[in-house]
Design a protein around this motif. Structure first.
Motif: not given
Length: 251
Positions: A63-64, A66-67, A70-71
């Motif tokens: 999850d981290t 992917r975040s 995306a950022a």
């Protein structure tokens, strides 16, 4: 194919390529559950507990990851937008052309719905030269920029402020083109965007020694386009280019 032949085929496949099982989380989870059932309720397999914890940590890491990706893409897209907008600003050859570029190509590039340039002045009264520049230019009394940018938060004034615009639009006593009191983005509830703008980016402009400050205000109908939690480096860079360009026209 008989069941025994199929079982032997699967056994040979797993022995020759164990990653087929080890790389499949669902299969490994099913095997651990089957092992726990076979040992009974009074035996705890610590390997299964450790595996469950590792799976939880892996999920958090994914999850981290992917975040972060995306950022990174969002930052890259924002940087490209600012670069294109700056190049359009540098094409202007006069102050009226600078305002035209800002309200047209730059606004389209940055995907904003309204943009205003606010200049503080000690002089009051109608000025035909300023009125000819249109509603994009607003004239305000000294101290207006600092007061407006501080609304909604305390502490020292910041160079860039990102925030939501209240649904209730209040008169701020701004003069547009030295003709008529209005809100910063036009008369409340009227005009093309009046009453619909929901977030804004405010940039303080340093116009040089001996001159009062100015403010560049951008607004959007999207309430999440400008949020206080966002970084302001790119908009600070854009404001720096804009104010230096203005200084050249002001002489």
């Amino acid at each position: 194919m008989t069941d025994s032949a199929l079982a032997q085929l699967l056994r040979d496949k797993i022995i020759s390529d164990p990653e087929v099982i080890l790389g499949d989380q669902d299969l490994m989870r099913a095997l651990v559950a089957a092992s726990d059932s076979a040992m009974g309720a009074n035996v705890v397999d610590l390997r299964g507990v450790a595996m469950a914890r590792l799976e939880t940590r892996l999920d958090r890491l994914e999850d981290t990851h992917r975040s972060v990706i995306a950022a990174a893409y969002e930052n890259l897209a924002g940087t490209n937008q600012i670069h294109r907008a700056v190049l359009r600003l540098l094409e202007a050859r006069s102050f009226p052309e600078l305002l035209s570029v800002l309200s047209g190509p730059v606004a389209e590039t940055l995907r904003i719905d309204s943009v205003r340039l606010i200049l503080e002045t000690k002089q009051r009264g109608d000025d035909p030269a300023l009125a000819a520049l249109g509603e994009m230019l607003g004239i305000a009394d000294p101290g207006f920029v600092a007061d407006y940018m501080r609304r909604g938060h305390g502490g020292p004034a910041r160079a860039v402020v990102l925030r939501r615009i209240p649904a209730t639009r209040l008169d701020v006593g701004l003069t547009a083109g030295m003709s008529g009191s209005t809100t910063i983005y036009g008369e409340a509830g009227t005009g093309e965007n009046g009453g619909w703008l929901r977030s804004e980016a405010l940039m303080r402009l340093d116009l040089g020694p001996g001159r009062l400050p100015g403010m560049l205000a951008m607004a959007s109908e999207d309430p999440d386009l400008f949020r206080p939690s966002q970084g302001t480096d790119l908009l600070g860079f854009f404001a720096g280019v804009f104010e230096r360009t203005m200084r050249g026209f002001l002489g």
